[in-house]
Scaffold this motif. Structure first.
Motif, PDB file in Angstrom:
ATOM      1  N   LEU A 125      -4.109  -9.139  -3.098  1.00  0.00           N
ATOM      2  CA  LEU A 125      -5.380  -8.996  -2.390  1.00  0.00           C
ATOM      3  C   LEU A 125      -5.176  -8.389  -1.014  1.00  0.00           C
ATOM      4  CD1 LEU A 125      -8.398  -9.424  -1.980  1.00  0.00           C
ATOM      5  CD2 LEU A 125      -7.906 -11.818  -1.369  1.00  0.00           C
ATOM      6  N   TYR A 126      -4.191  -8.887  -0.274  1.00  0.00           N
ATOM      7  CA  TYR A 126      -3.945  -8.343   1.063  1.00  0.00           C
ATOM      8  C   TYR A 126      -3.487  -6.889   0.985  1.00  0.00           C
ATOM      9  CZ  TYR A 126      -4.498 -12.863   3.346  1.00  0.00           C
ATOM     10  OH  TYR A 126      -5.007 -14.033   3.837  1.00  0.00           O
ATOM     11  N   ASN A 127      -2.640  -6.576  -0.002  1.00  0.00           N
ATOM     12  CA  ASN A 127      -2.193  -5.195  -0.151  1.00  0.00           C
ATOM     13  C   ASN A 127      -3.369  -4.280  -0.506  1.00  0.00           C
ATOM     14  OD1 ASN A 127       0.433  -5.889   0.413  1.00  0.00           O
ATOM     15  ND2 ASN A 127       1.027  -6.112  -1.733  1.00  0.00           N
ATOM     16  N   ALA A 128      -4.265  -4.761  -1.387  1.00  0.00           N
ATOM     17  CA  ALA A 128      -5.439  -3.962  -1.757  1.00  0.00           C
ATOM     18  C   ALA A 128      -6.368  -3.782  -0.560  1.00  0.00           C
ATOM     19  CB  ALA A 128      -6.175  -4.641  -2.907  1.00  0.00           C
ATOM     20  N   ALA A 129      -6.523  -4.831   0.233  1.00  0.00           N
ATOM     21  CA  ALA A 129      -7.395  -4.755   1.412  1.00  0.00           C
ATOM     22  C   ALA A 129      -6.903  -3.697   2.394  1.00  0.00           C
ATOM     23  CB  ALA A 129      -7.475  -6.114   2.092  1.00  0.00           C
ATOM     24  N   ASP A 130      -5.578  -3.545   2.488  1.00  0.00           N
ATOM     25  CA  ASP A 130      -5.022  -2.549   3.397  1.00  0.00           C
ATOM     26  C   ASP A 130      -5.341  -1.120   2.954  1.00  0.00           C
ATOM     27  OD1 ASP A 130      -3.967  -4.450   5.081  1.00  0.00           O
ATOM     28  OD2 ASP A 130      -2.013  -4.474   4.092  1.00  0.00           O
ATOM     29  N   GLN A 131      -5.644  -0.956   1.669  1.00  0.00           N
ATOM     30  CA  GLN A 131      -5.904   0.383   1.133  1.00  0.00           C
ATOM     31  C   GLN A 131      -7.384   0.753   1.121  1.00  0.00           C
ATOM     32  OE1 GLN A 131      -3.719   1.097  -2.623  1.00  0.00           O
ATOM     33  NE2 GLN A 131      -2.556  -0.778  -2.170  1.00  0.00           N
ATOM     34  N   ILE A 132      -8.245  -0.178   1.530  1.00  0.00           N
ATOM     35  CA  ILE A 132      -9.685   0.085   1.567  1.00  0.00           C
ATOM     36  C   ILE A 132     -10.106   0.219   3.028  1.00  0.00           C
ATOM     37  CG2 ILE A 132     -11.980  -0.782   0.975  1.00  0.00           C
ATOM     38  CD1 ILE A 132     -10.731  -2.270  -1.351  1.00  0.00           C
ATOM     39  N   PRO A 133     -10.339   1.438   3.499  1.00  0.00           N
ATOM     40  CA  PRO A 133     -10.662   1.633   4.920  1.00  0.00           C
ATOM     41  C   PRO A 133     -12.087   1.188   5.237  1.00  0.00           C
ATOM     42  CG  PRO A 133     -10.788   3.716   3.740  1.00  0.00           C
ATOM     43  CD  PRO A 133     -10.284   2.706   2.748  1.00  0.00           C
ATOM     44  N   LEU A 134     -12.246   0.676   6.449  1.00  0.00           N
ATOM     45  CA  LEU A 134     -13.564   0.300   6.952  1.00  0.00           C
ATOM     46  C   LEU A 134     -13.873   1.121   8.194  1.00  0.00           C
ATOM     47  CD1 LEU A 134     -13.566  -3.614   6.682  1.00  0.00           C
ATOM     48  CD2 LEU A 134     -14.290  -1.933   4.987  1.00  0.00           C
ATOM     49  N   PRO A 135     -15.152   1.281   8.533  1.00  0.00           N
ATOM     50  CA  PRO A 135     -15.509   2.041   9.746  1.00  0.00           C
ATOM     51  C   PRO A 135     -15.022   1.347  11.017  1.00  0.00           C
ATOM     52  CG  PRO A 135     -17.403   1.747   8.282  1.00  0.00           C
ATOM     53  CD  PRO A 135     -16.324   0.854   7.768  1.00  0.00           C
ATOM     54  N   ASP A 136     -14.906   2.122  12.075  1.00  0.00           N
ATOM     55  CA  ASP A 136     -14.587   1.605  13.415  1.00  0.00           C
ATOM     56  C   ASP A 136     -13.250   0.871  13.464  1.00  0.00           C
ATOM     57  OD1 ASP A 136     -17.103   2.559  14.254  1.00  0.00           O
ATOM     58  OD2 ASP A 136     -18.060   0.675  13.633  1.00  0.00           O
ATOM     59  N   ASP A 137     -12.304   1.297  12.627  1.00  0.00           N
ATOM     60  CA  ASP A 137     -10.952   0.719  12.627  1.00  0.00           C
ATOM     61  C   ASP A 137     -10.934  -0.779  12.322  1.00  0.00           C
ATOM     62  OD1 ASP A 137      -9.738   3.166  13.225  1.00  0.00           O
ATOM     63  OD2 ASP A 137     -10.121   2.884  15.376  1.00  0.00           O
ATOM     64  N   SER A 167     -10.605  -4.053   9.757  1.00  0.00           N
ATOM     65  CA  SER A 167      -9.720  -4.343   8.631  1.00  0.00           C
ATOM     66  C   SER A 167     -10.408  -5.275   7.661  1.00  0.00           C
ATOM     67  CB  SER A 167      -8.416  -4.979   9.119  1.00  0.00           C
ATOM     68  OG  SER A 167      -7.642  -5.426   8.021  1.00  0.00           O
ATOM     69  N   LEU A 168     -10.320  -4.964   6.368  1.00  0.00           N
ATOM     70  CA  LEU A 168     -10.908  -5.833   5.352  1.00  0.00           C
ATOM     71  C   LEU A 168     -10.225  -7.193   5.317  1.00  0.00           C
ATOM     72  CD1 LEU A 168     -13.017  -6.073   3.120  1.00  0.00           C
ATOM     73  CD2 LEU A 168     -11.366  -5.081   1.513  1.00  0.00           C
ATOM     74  N   ARG A 169      -8.994  -7.260   5.810  1.00  0.00           N
ATOM     75  CA  ARG A 169      -8.289  -8.550   5.872  1.00  0.00           C
ATOM     76  C   ARG A 169      -9.078  -9.576   6.693  1.00  0.00           C
ATOM     77  NH1 ARG A 169      -1.969  -8.844   6.040  1.00  0.00           N
ATOM     78  NH2 ARG A 169      -1.345  -7.206   4.586  1.00  0.00           N
ATOM     79  N   ASP A 170      -9.788  -9.085   7.697  1.00  0.00           N
ATOM     80  CA  ASP A 170     -10.530  -9.997   8.567  1.00  0.00           C
ATOM     81  C   ASP A 170     -11.679 -10.672   7.834  1.00  0.00           C
ATOM     82  OD1 ASP A 170      -8.920  -9.391  10.728  1.00  0.00           O
ATOM     83  OD2 ASP A 170     -10.198  -7.753  11.398  1.00  0.00           O
ATOM     84  N   ASN A 171     -12.079 -10.144   6.684  1.00  0.00           N
ATOM     85  CA  ASN A 171     -13.191 -10.710   5.925  1.00  0.00           C
ATOM     86  C   ASN A 171     -12.729 -11.658   4.834  1.00  0.00           C
ATOM     87  OD1 ASN A 171     -14.514  -8.849   7.507  1.00  0.00           O
ATOM     88  ND2 ASN A 171     -15.688  -7.941   5.844  1.00  0.00           N
ATOM     89  N   ILE A 172     -11.424 -11.985   4.807  1.00  0.00           N
ATOM     90  CA  ILE A 172     -10.864 -12.816   3.744  1.00  0.00           C
ATOM     91  C   ILE A 172     -10.673 -14.247   4.223  1.00  0.00           C
ATOM     92  CG2 ILE A 172      -8.891 -13.164   2.211  1.00  0.00           C
ATOM     93  CD1 ILE A 172      -8.392 -10.151   2.327  1.00  0.00           C
ATOM     94  N   VAL A 173     -11.195 -15.203   3.456  1.00  0.00           N
ATOM     95  CA  VAL A 173     -10.949 -16.626   3.683  1.00  0.00           C
ATOM     96  C   VAL A 173     -10.125 -17.135   2.500  1.00  0.00           C
ATOM     97  CG1 VAL A 173     -11.980 -18.919   3.900  1.00  0.00           C
ATOM     98  CG2 VAL A 173     -13.084 -16.953   4.977  1.00  0.00           C
ATOM     99  N   VAL A 174      -8.963 -17.716   2.781  1.00  0.00           N
ATOM    100  CA  VAL A 174      -8.060 -18.178   1.728  1.00  0.00           C
ATOM    101  C   VAL A 174      -8.099 -19.692   1.659  1.00  0.00           C
ATOM    102  CG1 VAL A 174      -5.650 -18.274   0.969  1.00  0.00           C
ATOM    103  CG2 VAL A 174      -6.559 -16.178   1.966  1.00  0.00           C
ATOM    104  N   GLU A 175      -8.167 -20.234   0.442  1.00  0.00           N
ATOM    105  CA  GLU A 175      -8.131 -21.687   0.252  1.00  0.00           C
ATOM    106  C   GLU A 175      -6.831 -22.218   0.833  1.00  0.00           C
ATOM    107  OE1 GLU A 175      -8.514 -25.627  -1.387  1.00  0.00           O
ATOM    108  OE2 GLU A 175      -6.798 -24.317  -1.251  1.00  0.00           O
TER     109      GLU A 175
END
Length: 398
Positions: free
Chosen positions: A275-287, A289-297
């Motif tokens: 999941l973290y590796n995939a998140a790094d490959q999905i760009p978001l606007p304004d620099d 990171s999709l990682r910031d939107n992840i909540v892990v149990e």
């Protein structure tokens, strides 16, 4: 009058003592649960239904109105004179019907089970889980915490500060739930809660068998904004983007607004790493990171910068000194596991960084938290032995 005298406390403790001798399930102040039934969800996942005692209900419902989806219980089981503590995710919500009506024990007796119950689902592996799922007699009472944990829908509100813009038309944040194996257990309550609140919800579950399918079908029929993908890793017809694994391509097939989507994840280390590796490959606007939107149990030991090749086996061997016991041992894994390998028993509970029972003071040395990757400073501080590895020689006040 002496201020230290508390007659009401003495009375409560005395009543608790007497009640526990009369019946193991009774207690004025100690939450307890009693095993009512077992139900096999798959070859490797078994649901357990427990009745809650009065102390459990009073504390749970008076302080937090029951529990939220995604929370868990700490349970205590005495085996061979040793108290073991484990944590298990709750399945569903306080007033959500959960027990399976086709259960053979109910069908035969025609009796309804008590109203105040909780359900957990676990794999029959490990000392405690094996006992709970196979050998603990029906009707046995054990100590329990009240529902706890921060893997809840309330976490979605915290993600708003990471969004690149406000969702259009004041809609609620879209939610994506990703699970593997038994990581699906906290999702039913979370998803039900999210749908009732009006969120758009998508579920991905990776497993060798399909679990809780009737529940997902019922929710999909009730809520048009619910979409689910049950990926049977052995059935290519269920795969996303032609792969049995979680990848950036499989996520992109969902056509979600990633800058606005909150992700909840629960599962194996392999799933979280993917999941973290995939998140790094999905760009978001304004620099962003999709990682910031992840909540892990919190059961997941998620290395934020982990790769498949990074394991604890790469840790170098260090020496750990126990100052109070005048003992020492070599450690190339977590401090708790290394001590046990050396025949030294340290206080512990859940072994997952949750219950804090293994917490002790570090006198000197540097340790690394395997859940966050954070390095400690070289000095006095409290650490948890179950989730820290020694980076240098370490002295503990134990």
């Amino acid at each position: 009058m002496a201020t230290g005298y508390r007659p009401e406390w003495v009375q409560g403790a005395f009543v608790d003592f007497i009640e526990s001798r009369l019946h193991s399930f009774w207690s004025l102040s100690i939450p307890k649960i009693r095993l009512l039934a077992r139900h096999r969800l798959s070859d490797d996942l078994i649901a357990l239904q427990f009745e809650t005692n009065r102390a459990f209900r009073q504390r749970a419902f008076s302080t937090q109105k029951g529990w939220q989806g995604g929370q868990y219980l700490n349970v205590s089981v005495v085996l061979a004179g040793i108290c073991h503590q484990r944590s298990y995710s709750l399945v569903g919500l306080p007033h959500q019907p959960l027990w399976w009506i086709d259960d053979s024990s109910n069908a035969k007796t025609g009796k309804n089970l008590p109203r105040h119950t909780v359900t957990v689902a676990l794999k029959p592996q490990g000392l405690v889980s094996d006992y709970l799922t196979k050998r603990m007699p029906i009707g046995t009472a054990i100590h329990s915490s009240i529902p706890t944990g921060s893997f809840t829908l309330a976490q979605a509100a915290l993600a708003q500060k990471y969004l690149t813009k406000e969702p259009e038309h004041n809609q609620l944040t879209p939610l994506l739930f990703i699970a593997s194996g038994s990581g699906i257990t906290p999702m039913l309550g979370l998803i039900t809660e999210a749908l009732r609140s009006g969120h758009q919800v998508t579920l991905l579950h990776y497993n060798r068998t399909i679990l809780l399918q009737s529940q997902w079908q019922t929710l999909a029929a009730t809520y048009p904004d619910f979409t689910y993908h049950l990926i049977d890793t052995e059935d290519s017809n269920t795969h996303l983007a032609g792969t049995r694994h979680l990848t950036a391509d499989s996520l992109l097939t969902l056509n979600l607004l990633w800058a606005e989507t909150q992700i909840f994840a629960c599962g194996s280390q392999a799933l979280l790493t993917s999941l973290y590796n995939a998140a790094d490959q999905i760009p978001l606007p304004d620099d962003k990171s999709l990682r910031d939107n992840i909540v892990v149990e919190s059961f997941g030991t998620s290395f934020v910068n982990a790769t498949d090749e990074q394991t604890l086996d790469e840790a170098s061997t260090q020496t750990v000194y126990l100052r109070a016991r005048q003992r020492q041992f070599s450690s190339d894994t977590t401090l708790l596991t290394a001590a046990e390998k050396a025949g030294i028993r340290l206080t512990h509970g859940c072994r997952q960084g949750i219950c804090q029972l293994c917490r002790c003071q570090k006198i000197s040395g540097v340790v690394k938290n395997i859940q966050t990757g954070k390095l400690s400073h070289d000095g006095h501080e409290f650490i948890q032995t179950c989730i820290n590895v020694a980076v240098t020689d370490v002295v503990l006040d134990v």
